[in-house]
Design an enzyme around this catalytic site. Sequence first.
Site, mmCIF file in Angstrom:
data_model
loop_
_atom_site.group_PDB
_atom_site.id
_atom_site.type_symbol
_atom_site.label_atom_id
_atom_site.label_comp_id
_atom_site.label_asym_id
_atom_site.label_seq_id
_atom_site.Cartn_x
_atom_site.Cartn_y
_atom_site.Cartn_z
ATOM 1 N N CYS A 213 -2.745 0.356 -0.059
ATOM 2 C CA CYS A 213 -1.567 1.015 -0.631
ATOM 3 C C CYS A 213 -0.746 1.739 0.430
ATOM 4 O O CYS A 213 0.460 1.933 0.250
ATOM 5 C CB CYS A 213 -1.974 1.986 -1.736
ATOM 6 S SG CYS A 213 -3.070 3.311 -1.199
ATOM 7 N N GLU B 247 -2.317 8.646 -7.581
ATOM 8 C CA GLU B 247 -2.166 8.094 -6.239
ATOM 9 C C GLU B 247 -1.687 6.661 -6.397
ATOM 10 O O GLU B 247 -2.469 5.760 -6.715
ATOM 11 C CB GLU B 247 -3.494 8.163 -5.475
ATOM 12 C CG GLU B 247 -4.044 9.570 -5.315
ATOM 13 C CD GLU B 247 -3.142 10.484 -4.506
ATOM 14 O OE1 GLU B 247 -2.173 9.991 -3.899
ATOM 15 O OE2 GLU B 247 -3.396 11.700 -4.476
#
Length: 481
Positions: A262, A228
């Site tokens: 993010c 991720e």
Amino acid sequence: MPPKTPALAQTREARLTRTLNAALQLQRQAHLAHPLPTLAERKADLLRLRRYILDHREAICDAISADYGHRSRHETLLMELMPVIADIQVTLKHLRSWMQPQKRAIDRKLFGLASNRVVPQPLGVVGVIVPWNFPINLSFLPLVAIFAAGNRALVKMSENSRHLARLLIETLPAYFAAEKLRVFDDTGGVGIAFSQLAFDHLLFTGSSGTGRAVMAAAARNLCPVTLELGGKSPAIVCPDFPLRTAAERILHVKCLNAGQVCTTVDHVYLPRASLPEFVRLAREIVPKRYASLASADYTSIVTTQAFDRLVSAMDEARERGATLIPLLKGPALDRKARKIAPHLLLEAPADCELMAREIFGPILPLIAYDDLDAAIARINAGARPLALYPFSHRRRTLEHIVTHVMSGGVSINDALLHVGQHDLPFGGVGESGMGHYHGREGFDNFSKLRPVFHQARVSSVSLLAPPYGPLVDRMLKLLLR
């Protein structure tokens, strides 16, 4: 204190490797002794995770704030603890059905009364490498899926989460035995050694650069990985969408955690005629939410190094002709508190640092466009982003954007919210990552979906054994017609 000698460093590294391998072997032996936890056992693990969070919520908020210098308590509760509690509830509701074998079709002409099924089984021991920006969310949400799938876990915290790591290491053993869950602090060199362990699966959340190193280390053990990563996630505001609504939603997400997310909006594409009005609205909206840099709701930049990187990138953009517009009254920077006011960035060179790499801070570049397809082409010229945020009420426009821009996930007419949907998979694509978790996809990701063929008492396939003759020819003719 004198510097460490190479011999001392090697001794420490060897001791660390032994400790990590011993922890892995303890969990692997426990898995081999009990490879298929029952539904009741898995539910008990999830309920223990929930109880831990509720028992320690204030201590968790305090520890994360100490790691940041200052972290909004409400952001920790809203963005870290609540998602985990909600995901546990959803998982508890559906876990029984997820664990059921899936019946699959079979060719009756060839295999008669045989049967096919897919059986989800635990992989074994899963490693989790956790970033500093959402350390509970990005450790406990994976643990929900890992435990639901019947696995055990070793977790490595970030070097920037020392206070939280200490709390977890001291308090989690009262809830989970070491053969089920163990947490490690990163005191230097742990990350490399951890990623080299022969896990049954490894989940890493962090930067693309570190993700490459983790994947290379895991490859030595042929260990499957879920990565991720980050990226420059764009918002595209279309002319038909109300500009104030877009500004309110985009700025809300951009200011969360001071932009250290993010999946935040990295930059915004705006119709050229709308850009001045977006600037005016931003100057109105942000001060209503944060009176000043000292606001308890506004989070610090995590380290001095990260603060200096952002300030240096802002200086570079100014020197190269860009305009930076602070959105709060008073000082725009507070080095002691490591706080940077939200800023808009206009007319920045495409190759300056703020435009070329993920910002990870409260700076929002605005990019004017005259043609939607030109904006799409510019996005597609870069790496595939972790998220995409189109704003439009026109169905065809939205379909065009979603079809022509590949990203990890999409939130339409808002930002970030796809991440909090517990029945949607979360994950990147290309340079923004690989693999998914959350909900059913998380359960599947940390399971071996094992194909099982069950032959009938009488097998028609045995009739196809050599020596081949007319019967085989007739069957082939029948099957291939």
